[in-house]
Design an enzyme around this catalytic site. Structure first.
Site, PDB file in Angstrom:
ATOM      1  N   GLU A 198       0.813  -1.227   0.000  1.00 24.65           N
ATOM      2  CA  GLU A 198       0.000   0.000   0.000  1.00 24.65           C
ATOM      3  C   GLU A 198       0.843   1.272   0.000  1.00 24.65           C
ATOM      4  OE1 GLU A 198      -0.488  -2.527   2.100  1.00 24.65           O
ATOM      5  OE2 GLU A 198      -2.551  -3.222   1.845  1.00 24.65           O
ATOM      6  N   PHE A 252     -11.710  -7.388  13.276  1.00 21.68           N
ATOM      7  CA  PHE A 252     -10.624  -7.825  12.415  1.00 21.68           C
ATOM      8  C   PHE A 252     -10.236  -6.699  11.442  1.00 21.68           C
ATOM      9  CE2 PHE A 252      -9.186  -9.904   8.428  1.00 21.68           C
ATOM     10  CZ  PHE A 252      -7.964 -10.348   8.901  1.00 21.68           C
ATOM     11  N   GLN A 253      -8.964  -6.431  11.339  1.00 23.31           N
ATOM     12  CA  GLN A 253      -8.410  -5.369  10.482  1.00 23.31           C
ATOM     13  C   GLN A 253      -9.019  -3.999  10.785  1.00 23.31           C
ATOM     14  OE1 GLN A 253      -8.450  -6.792   6.346  1.00 23.31           O
ATOM     15  NE2 GLN A 253      -6.387  -7.629   6.681  1.00 23.31           N
ATOM     16  N   LYS A 291     -17.577  -0.465   5.904  1.00 23.51           N
ATOM     17  CA  LYS A 291     -17.986  -1.450   4.894  1.00 23.51           C
ATOM     18  C   LYS A 291     -19.493  -1.462   4.683  1.00 23.51           C
ATOM     19  CE  LYS A 291     -17.291  -6.218   3.430  1.00 23.51           C
ATOM     20  NZ  LYS A 291     -16.589  -7.483   3.679  1.00 23.51           N
ATOM     21  N   MET A 322      24.500   8.052   2.996  1.00 22.82           N
ATOM     22  CA  MET A 322      24.478   9.333   3.705  1.00 22.82           C
ATOM     23  C   MET A 322      24.787   9.136   5.177  1.00 22.82           C
ATOM     24  SD  MET A 322      24.285  12.529   3.237  1.00 22.82           S
ATOM     25  CE  MET A 322      23.277  13.301   1.967  1.00 22.82           C
TER      26      MET A 322
END
Lengths: 578, 162
Positions: A48, A110-111, A160, A478
């Site tokens: 993502e 969940f999630q 949802k 760096m």
């Protein structure tokens, strides 16, 4: 009747969205069904974070808002980095996240993640939509907020149940969105003309002025106005890391990049200036160095669309809240044919610096390792002038900004404020998706490459043929440079190995054309070969000299006057150098 | 109250999460909110948040600008203590036996406080006044033994034009 999922896609189409970058999952699943029949192209990413940076790259390159769409929970938390990156660099972006059903919020479902809570300080604004019927208006307002005023990322979190056609709470009668109803949001864009007249007088009288051009100029589509203003008054311009390309590097008034790794002339012009005209720039600590010693004699005119920037770091003698393009246009009319102070001595003083302290590096002796600066110069000269260059964060980023010649706006895309390693490849994919006819080179380091390289699979699958110049020095370069200079060469956890992974094999495994370059003689041929390939991504791995450091450099905590130049130039410094 | 205390009044959209956005900007900088009062305005669509913060003026200036950037913040102003009328409400319970109550009644009368309730061994009193007077009243009740105290946080309005 429509449902929330269909309404979301229809709303995005109404906003003119052509492409979005995302990855489906449980909570956002119902929204992915109407994507099949939508006119919007969806690019399926492999992580993502990649979707977010692609949306940023697309937005940078095209000027249109980038769109990312992901599911709830871990997908939303993976999006936090690109959101904050976009917030720091004022990139217009809209991110859609799935959320668990409204009734399940707060139950550790969940999630589930508190996405609006987590992203509150990483977005310009975010919305948690509770009612399906609010979707069209919310999406319209999200795009309005993302693209107006100081641009930035806006997140819309969609439970949802309101997007799932199987759930009655998703059903509603479609209503066209109306003008945004945002009583607390009214960005001022027109400059105050009294202040413009005062600024015009101050500019005209200044003997050692510098235009300090920032990324805001590009956001405001103000490159033409900058050039006109600079030429009208004959004042030198420094272009910050976020403004590279706002004025052609070949323009005689362009001194190049100021700041921690800016060139000597650009840095010293600001130090010695009697007036800094800050245009869409924000006195970032990487530009100012130690604030107490920054531009000690300069008066400040500061133009920014964000009033919170005025006086945030350095007090402005004249602060103008406005769209910087409109302000520059107003300054041009206000100055008109006003006599300008004689600045020939100032300009020739600065030309003296340019002659004495050009950007240099030591060429490699025959048989020696490849110099990264040489690679970038050859890449620059071997690629079309309007090539779009993206970069990650670290030494390769600074070398790319220093050694490329940016002749056009929107040809340089990097992570300036947040400094996000791994930005380069996904940003390049987003830029190429938005500008398919342009050559897009992602300049990357080996540390950065390992953070987001999997998006090359996305590029292969989606036929988005970007090119990657991987400067592989086997180190977190760096950090190594700082350990060498400030930690007595005690190298702690910076060695990555140039051979592990095998970048050529890895690139090939991801569907890319891959080339490995180990010596200076191979460079031009490899670049020509890479520029010929247009049916798939290309990765050119350049094995570069790990001893090379970025100069000039202002050490952390030092003032810009203590700029360290390339060791070969130290004896030319006033007083024999620092 | 010291010079470090500033009163900021925000008119915000009356929506979920707005208080968290406003408070978050203070929390991020480690500024402590001394008191906070939130209530709807005459228009249901908006609320007013009044907070008193303990911070130097310069950093506060920056936070006020950042607050103004919040999409849900409609209007924001700092109340100048010299040109504002401020009030705070306090309810306080002191432990005092019936025979010893006269001094407390006297004090309540002096401050125009209201005795709300009396128990077997305690009294409940309320006062609405400037934060400084509320502080003072609290201090003067302290020797009697305070068992409970609740203060609302300051609210304020600019003085009217004479």
């Amino acid at each position: 009747m429509t449902n929330g999922g269909d309404a979301l896609i229809r709303s995005l189409e109404l906003e003119g969205v052509e492409i979005m970058f995302g990855l489906p999952g449980g909570a956002i699943l119902p929204v992915y069904d109407p994507i099949i029949t939508s006119s919007i192209r969806h690019v399926l990413v492999r992580h993502e974070q990649g979707a977010g940076h692609m949306a940023q790259g697309y937005a940078h390159a095209t000027g249109k808002p980038g769109v990312a769409i992901v599911t709830s929970g871990p997908a939303a938390t993976n999006m936090v980095t690109p959101l904050l990156d976009a917030y720091m660099d004022s990139v217009p972006m809209v991110c859609i996240t799935g959320q668990v059903a409204y009734s399940a919020i707060g139950t550790d479902a969940f999630q589930e993640a508190d996405t609006t809570g987590i992203t509150m300080s990483a977005t310009k604004h975010n919305f948690l939509v509770s009612d399906a019927a609010d979707i069209p208006q919310t999406i319209h307002e999200a795009f309005h907020i993302a693209t107006t005023g100081r641009p930035g990322p806006v997140l819309v979190d969609l439970p949802k149940n309101i997007v799932n056609p199987a759930d009655p709470s998703s059903h509603f009668e479609w209503v066209e969105p109306t003008a945004p109803d945002l009583p607390g949001y009214n960005p001022t864009v027109e400059p105050d003309l009294d202040l413009i007249r005062e600024a015009a007088a101050m500019i005209s009288a200044a003997k050692r002025p510098v235009l300090y051009a920032g990324g805001g100029i590009l956001k405001a589509r103000g490159a033409d106005a900058l050039r006109e203003l600079a030429e009208l008054v004959g004042i030198p311009v420094v272009t910050t890391l976020m403004a590279r390309g706002a004025l052609p590097d070949s323009h005689e008034l362009n001194l190049g990049m100021p700041g921690m790794h800016g060139n000597y002339t650009a840095v010293m012009s600001m130090q010695e200036a009697d007036l800094l005209v800050a245009l869409g720039s924000r006195f970032d600590d990487r530009v100012t160095g130690k604030l107490d010693g920054f531009a000690p004699d300069a008066k400040i005119i500061h133009v920014d669309i964000d009033p919170a920037e005025l006086g945030k770091v350095r007090r402005a003698d004249i602060g103008i809240q406005a769209d910087v393009r409109l302000a520059m246009e107003a300054l041009i009319s206000a100055i008109g044919s006003t006599n300008q102070a004689d600045r020939s001595a100032w300009r020739s003083h600065l030309s003296g610096y340019q002659e004495k302290f050009p950007l240099v590096y030591e060429d490699s002796a025959p048989g020696d390792a490849l110099k990264p600066q040489f690679v970038l110069e050859r890449l620059r000269d071997g690629s079309p002038e309007d090539t779009i260059v993206t970069s990650g964060v670290g030494q390769h980023q600074m070398w790319a900004s220093q050694h490329w010649n940016f002749e056009h706006p929107y040809t340089w895309i990097n992570s300036g404020g947040l400094g996000t390693m791994g930005f380069s490849i996904p940003a390049a994919i987003g830029a190429k998706a938005g500008m398919p006819d342009r050559t897009v080179w992602a300049v990357d380091g080996d540390g950065c490459f390992q953070m987001t390289a999997q998006e090359l699979v996305t590029a292969s699958m989606e036929r988005i043929p970007i090119k990657v110049a991987l400067l592989n020095n086997g180190y977190l370069g760096m950090v190594k440079q700082w350990q060498e200079m400030f930690y007595d060469e005690r190298y702690s956890e910076v060695y990555l190995s140039p051979d592990l992974p095998d970048y050529k094999m890895w690139a090939e495994a991801m569907g890319c054309h891959a080339i490995r370059v180990e010596s200076p003689e191979e460079v031009d041929a490899a670049i020509a070969e890479a520029n010929e390939v247009n049916d798939r991504p290309v990765v050119v791995e350049f094995r570069t000299d790990p001893r090379e450091k970025v100069f000039p450099m202002v050490a952390a905590g030092a003032t810009n006057s203590e700029l360290m130049v390339d060791p070969s130039q130290t004896d030319k410094l006033p007083g024999g150098g620092h | 109250m010291s010079d470090r205390f500033h009163t900021v009044v925000c008119k915000v959209e009356n929506k979920a999460g707005v208080l968290a956005r406003v408070a978050g900007l203070f929390a991020r900088r480690g500024f402590n909110i001394e008191s906070l009062a939130v209530a709807p305005t005459d228009d249901d669509a908006f609320s007013r948040i009044t907070f008193v913060v303990d911070v130097e003026s310069a950093p506060l200036e920056q936070v006020v600008k950042q607050l103004d950037k919040l999409i849900n913040v409609v209007d924001i102003r700092q109340l100048d203590p010299t040109t504002a009328i401020q009030r705070e409400f306090m309810m306080i319970t002191v432990d005092v036996a019936p025979d010893d109550r006269q001094p407390v009644f006297d004090l309540a009368e002096e401050y125009v406080a209201e005795v709300l309730d009396t128990g077997a061994n305690d009294m409940m009193i309320s006062l609405s006044d400037t934060p400084a007077r509320v502080d003072e009243f609290e201090e003067r009740l302290r020797p009697f033994g305070i068992s409970q105290i609740q203060r609302t946080g300051t609210v304020g309005m600019a003085k009217l034009q004479p």
